[in-house]
Every structure is written in structure tokens, then in C-alpha cells.
Design a protein around this motif. Structure first.
Motif, PDB file in Angstrom:
ATOM      1  N   SER A   1       0.998  -1.000  -0.064  1.00  0.00           N
ATOM      2  CA  SER A   1       0.494  -0.040  -0.158  1.00  0.00           C
ATOM      3  C   SER A   1       0.760   0.861  -0.028  1.00  0.00           C
ATOM      4  N   ASP A   2       1.632   0.764   0.757  1.00  0.00           N
ATOM      5  CA  ASP A   2       2.919   2.761   0.561  1.00  0.00           C
ATOM      6  C   ASP A   2       3.523   2.174  -1.210  1.00  0.00           C
ATOM      7  N   ASP A   3       4.236   1.356  -1.277  1.00  0.00           N
ATOM      8  CA  ASP A   3       5.215   1.293  -2.743  1.00  0.00           C
ATOM      9  C   ASP A   3       4.884   0.962  -3.531  1.00  0.00           C
ATOM     10  N   CYS A   4       4.672   1.505  -4.974  1.00  0.00           N
ATOM     11  CA  CYS A   4       4.401   1.829  -6.364  1.00  0.00           C
ATOM     12  C   CYS A   4       4.904   0.504  -6.838  1.00  0.00           C
ATOM     13  N   PRO A   5       5.094  -0.369  -7.147  1.00  0.00           N
ATOM     14  CA  PRO A   5       5.899  -2.006  -7.100  1.00  0.00           C
ATOM     15  C   PRO A   5       6.080  -1.250  -9.227  1.00  0.00           C
TER      16      PRO A   5
ATOM     17  N   ALA B   1      -3.024  -4.232  -6.758  1.00  0.00           N
ATOM     18  CA  ALA B   1      -3.842  -4.297  -6.071  1.00  0.00           C
ATOM     19  C   ALA B   1      -2.952  -3.065  -4.846  1.00  0.00           C
ATOM     20  N   TYR B   2      -1.823  -2.312  -5.518  1.00  0.00           N
ATOM     21  CA  TYR B   2      -1.364  -1.330  -5.107  1.00  0.00           C
ATOM     22  C   TYR B   2      -2.621   0.261  -5.158  1.00  0.00           C
ATOM     23  N   LEU B   3      -3.312  -0.434  -6.727  1.00  0.00           N
ATOM     24  CA  LEU B   3      -3.560   0.832  -6.877  1.00  0.00           C
ATOM     25  C   LEU B   3      -5.467   0.650  -6.829  1.00  0.00           C
ATOM     26  N   TYR B   4      -5.659  -0.586  -6.670  1.00  0.00           N
ATOM     27  CA  TYR B   4      -6.969  -0.577  -6.199  1.00  0.00           C
ATOM     28  C   TYR B   4      -7.046  -0.396  -4.604  1.00  0.00           C
ATOM     29  N   GLY B   5      -6.162  -0.493  -3.955  1.00  0.00           N
ATOM     30  CA  GLY B   5      -6.288   0.281  -2.694  1.00  0.00           C
ATOM     31  C   GLY B   5      -6.144   1.768  -2.490  1.00  0.00           C
ATOM     32  N   LYS B   6      -6.092   2.390  -3.829  1.00  0.00           N
ATOM     33  CA  LYS B   6      -5.770   4.190  -3.384  1.00  0.00           C
ATOM     34  C   LYS B   6      -7.120   4.751  -3.904  1.00  0.00           C
TER      35      LYS B   6
END
Length: 114
Positions: free
Chosen positions: A11-15, A49-54
């Protein structure tokens, strides 16, 4: 003590790099598909997962998840990955997600006080 809240991983680091993220955000369907094809499957699942969490990138997260396998999403995000996979297959197209005819809200000067 309150129960811990479930969080999607990464959630903190864009891959991916900010350049790739910008291309995905601004790109048309063809450009997005081309960029996603060049991203390794595990990284693509982490990105979904990262994008969906924002909250402001939720729709893009679903779009990226639609290019992922359920196995990769579950490996990255567990049960949340399975839900993300299902939602990415049932989500309406982006053109249908924006309500039409909705009034814009203005905070300044919207009402006259008598």
C-alpha cells in the motif's frame, strides 16, 4: 483494543516507476494494454493491488487486475486478491462508472445568505 484492519499489500510503495504509472493513468486502451503486456505477471498483480487500494486509482486497479490471473492476485493479496479478480471481471466499463447528468458541487458562493 480494536481489531486490525485488513490492508492490501504494497500500500505504500508503487511496484512500477512513476513514468509507467503515468502512462497507465493517461493512456488509451491500446497504450494501457501494451504497457501491461510488458510488465511481469507478479508485478502486474502487485500493481493491481496497489492501485485498487488507492481510492482515486480504484478503477485503474480494476483495469490492471483484469489483465492478471486469479492465481497471481491471490498470491499477492490473499483473499482480497480473489475479490479483486472477481470484481475486475464484473465491473462495468469505465464509461459506465461515471454518473451522467449529476450536478457539480461548488463550495464557494453557492448560496446567498439573506
Amino acid at each position: 483494543m480494536p481489531a486490525p484492519q485488513a490492508r492490501l499489500p504494497f500500500s505504500d510503495d508503487c511496484p512500477v516507476s512513476l513514468d509507467v504509472l503515468g502512462t497507465l493513468y493517461r493512456g488509451d486502451t491500446e497504450a494501457v494494454e501494451t504497457v501491461l503486456a510488458d510488465i511481469p505477471s507478479a508485478t502486474r498483480a502487485r500493481l493491481a493491488a496497489y492501485l485498487y487500494g488507492k481510492s482515486h486509482l480504484h478503477a485503474l486497479g480494476l483495469r490492471v487486475a483484469s489483465a492478471c490471473t486469479e492465481t497471481d492476485l491471490v498470491r499477492v493479496a490473499g483473499h482480497a486478491g480473489a475479490v479483486l479478480f472477481a470484481q475486475s471481471r464484473t465491473a462495468p466499463p469505465a464509461s459506465e462508472t461515471r454518473p451522467t447528468g449529476q450536478r457539480r458541487i461548488s463550495l464557494a458562493g453557492s448560496r446567498t445568505v439573506a
